[in-house]
Design a protein around this motif. Sequence first.
Motif, PDB file in Angstrom:
ATOM      1  N   ARG A  46       0.857  -1.192   0.000  1.00  0.00           N
ATOM      2  CA  ARG A  46       0.000   0.000   0.000  1.00  0.00           C
ATOM      3  C   ARG A  46       0.891   1.239   0.000  1.00  0.00           C
ATOM      4  NH1 ARG A  46       0.018   2.445   4.859  1.00  0.00           N
ATOM      5  NH2 ARG A  46       0.691   1.245   6.665  1.00  0.00           N
ATOM      6  N   SER A  47       0.312   2.362  -0.320  1.00  0.00           N
ATOM      7  CA  SER A  47       1.075   3.607  -0.301  1.00  0.00           C
ATOM      8  C   SER A  47       1.460   3.971   1.124  1.00  0.00           C
ATOM      9  CB  SER A  47       0.259   4.757  -0.902  1.00  0.00           C
ATOM     10  OG  SER A  47       0.090   4.549  -2.269  1.00  0.00           O
ATOM     11  N   VAL A  48       2.677   4.467   1.283  1.00  0.00           N
ATOM     12  CA  VAL A  48       3.189   4.904   2.574  1.00  0.00           C
ATOM     13  C   VAL A  48       3.588   6.365   2.434  1.00  0.00           C
ATOM     14  CG1 VAL A  48       5.021   4.575   4.281  1.00  0.00           C
ATOM     15  CG2 VAL A  48       4.049   2.602   3.110  1.00  0.00           C
ATOM     16  N   VAL A  49       3.119   7.196   3.364  1.00  0.00           N
ATOM     17  CA  VAL A  49       3.470   8.616   3.360  1.00  0.00           C
ATOM     18  C   VAL A  49       4.468   8.853   4.484  1.00  0.00           C
ATOM     19  CG1 VAL A  49       2.592  10.975   3.560  1.00  0.00           C
ATOM     20  CG2 VAL A  49       1.184   9.208   2.462  1.00  0.00           C
ATOM     21  N   GLN A  50       5.579   9.512   4.145  1.00  0.00           N
ATOM     22  CA  GLN A  50       6.643   9.766   5.115  1.00  0.00           C
ATOM     23  C   GLN A  50       7.168  11.184   4.946  1.00  0.00           C
ATOM     24  OE1 GLN A  50       9.302   6.729   3.687  1.00  0.00           O
ATOM     25  NE2 GLN A  50       8.716   5.331   5.326  1.00  0.00           N
ATOM     26  N   GLU A  51       7.732  11.707   6.016  1.00  0.00           N
ATOM     27  CA  GLU A  51       8.537  12.924   5.931  1.00  0.00           C
ATOM     28  C   GLU A  51       9.983  12.495   6.088  1.00  0.00           C
ATOM     29  OE1 GLU A  51       7.276  16.092   8.497  1.00  0.00           O
ATOM     30  OE2 GLU A  51       5.372  16.254   7.434  1.00  0.00           O
ATOM     31  N   ILE A  52      10.821  12.962   5.186  1.00  0.00           N
ATOM     32  CA  ILE A  52      12.233  12.592   5.179  1.00  0.00           C
ATOM     33  C   ILE A  52      13.058  13.848   5.395  1.00  0.00           C
ATOM     34  CG2 ILE A  52      14.102  11.616   3.796  1.00  0.00           C
ATOM     35  CD1 ILE A  52      11.919   9.977   2.348  1.00  0.00           C
ATOM     36  N   ASN A  53      13.897  13.833   6.433  1.00  0.00           N
ATOM     37  CA  ASN A  53      14.785  14.957   6.716  1.00  0.00           C
ATOM     38  C   ASN A  53      16.146  14.673   6.100  1.00  0.00           C
ATOM     39  OD1 ASN A  53      12.609  15.610   8.306  1.00  0.00           O
ATOM     40  ND2 ASN A  53      13.781  15.942  10.169  1.00  0.00           N
ATOM     41  N   LEU A  54      16.631  15.607   5.309  1.00  0.00           N
ATOM     42  CA  LEU A  54      17.962  15.512   4.711  1.00  0.00           C
ATOM     43  C   LEU A  54      18.840  16.600   5.299  1.00  0.00           C
ATOM     44  CD1 LEU A  54      16.896  15.174   0.965  1.00  0.00           C
ATOM     45  CD2 LEU A  54      17.517  13.332   2.522  1.00  0.00           C
ATOM     46  N   VAL A  55      20.105  16.285   5.536  1.00  0.00           N
ATOM     47  CA  VAL A  55      21.063  17.288   5.996  1.00  0.00           C
ATOM     48  C   VAL A  55      22.244  17.311   5.042  1.00  0.00           C
ATOM     49  CG1 VAL A  55      20.424  17.200   8.426  1.00  0.00           C
ATOM     50  CG2 VAL A  55      22.157  15.658   7.589  1.00  0.00           C
ATOM     51  N   GLY A  56      22.738  18.506   4.788  1.00  0.00           N
ATOM     52  CA  GLY A  56      23.913  18.661   3.938  1.00  0.00           C
ATOM     53  C   GLY A  56      25.175  18.338   4.710  1.00  0.00           C
ATOM     54  N   THR A  57      26.064  17.566   4.103  1.00  0.00           N
ATOM     55  CA  THR A  57      27.356  17.240   4.704  1.00  0.00           C
ATOM     56  C   THR A  57      28.436  17.557   3.664  1.00  0.00           C
ATOM     57  OG1 THR A  57      27.538  14.967   3.898  1.00  0.00           O
ATOM     58  CG2 THR A  57      26.262  15.299   5.929  1.00  0.00           C
ATOM     59  N   PRO A  58      29.685  17.562   4.057  1.00  0.00           N
ATOM     60  CA  PRO A  58      30.749  17.784   3.065  1.00  0.00           C
ATOM     61  C   PRO A  58      30.739  16.744   1.937  1.00  0.00           C
ATOM     62  CG  PRO A  58      31.625  18.059   5.272  1.00  0.00           C
ATOM     63  CD  PRO A  58      30.220  17.513   5.421  1.00  0.00           C
ATOM     64  N   ASP A  59      30.175  15.546   2.207  1.00  0.00           N
ATOM     65  CA  ASP A  59      30.116  14.486   1.196  1.00  0.00           C
ATOM     66  C   ASP A  59      28.808  14.473   0.411  1.00  0.00           C
ATOM     67  OD1 ASP A  59      32.679  13.501   1.848  1.00  0.00           O
ATOM     68  OD2 ASP A  59      31.830  12.401   3.550  1.00  0.00           O
ATOM     69  N   GLY A  60      27.899  15.394   0.706  1.00  0.00           N
ATOM     70  CA  GLY A  60      26.609  15.442   0.009  1.00  0.00           C
ATOM     71  C   GLY A  60      25.450  15.321   0.987  1.00  0.00           C
ATOM     72  N   TRP A  61      24.237  15.240   0.455  1.00  0.00           N
ATOM     73  CA  TRP A  61      23.034  15.139   1.288  1.00  0.00           C
ATOM     74  C   TRP A  61      22.906  13.754   1.893  1.00  0.00           C
ATOM     75  CZ3 TRP A  61      20.164  19.267   2.505  1.00  0.00           C
ATOM     76  CH2 TRP A  61      20.334  20.422   1.733  1.00  0.00           C
ATOM     77  N   ARG A  62      22.512  13.707   3.168  1.00  0.00           N
ATOM     78  CA  ARG A  62      22.312  12.448   3.897  1.00  0.00           C
ATOM     79  C   ARG A  62      20.962  12.477   4.591  1.00  0.00           C
ATOM     80  NH1 ARG A  62      26.038  11.212   1.000  1.00  0.00           N
ATOM     81  NH2 ARG A  62      28.149  10.793   1.680  1.00  0.00           N
ATOM     82  N   VAL A  63      20.295  11.312   4.658  1.00  0.00           N
ATOM     83  CA  VAL A  63      19.041  11.189   5.372  1.00  0.00           C
ATOM     84  C   VAL A  63      19.356  11.185   6.868  1.00  0.00           C
ATOM     85  CG1 VAL A  63      17.071   9.687   5.867  1.00  0.00           C
ATOM     86  CG2 VAL A  63      17.922   9.912   3.526  1.00  0.00           C
ATOM     87  N   SER A  64      18.685  12.069   7.628  1.00  0.00           N
ATOM     88  CA  SER A  64      18.898  12.103   9.075  1.00  0.00           C
ATOM     89  C   SER A  64      17.708  11.541   9.832  1.00  0.00           C
ATOM     90  CB  SER A  64      19.190  13.526   9.541  1.00  0.00           C
ATOM     91  OG  SER A  64      18.047  14.345   9.389  1.00  0.00           O
TER      92      SER A  64
END
Length: 62
Positions: A39-57
């Motif tokens: 089924r469809s899943v709704v989520q909020e995803i937080n990304l943070v910028g790091t020196p190596d690129g965006w990462r999921v936090s």
Amino acid sequence: MTVLTETSSIAVLHFTSHMTPFAIVSAGGAVLSRQPATRSVVQEINLVGTPDGWRVSQVTPV
């Protein structure tokens, strides 16, 4: 996907996803099992910028 918040160091995304039907196969190609669509899943995803690129936090179900 909707961007809820965006700066140069953080982004919060509102994201809906689901998986289509799929099969699990062995290394030799034999079908081990078949899985139905999810089924469809709704989520909020937080990304943070790091020196190596965006990462999921954080991933939060909505």
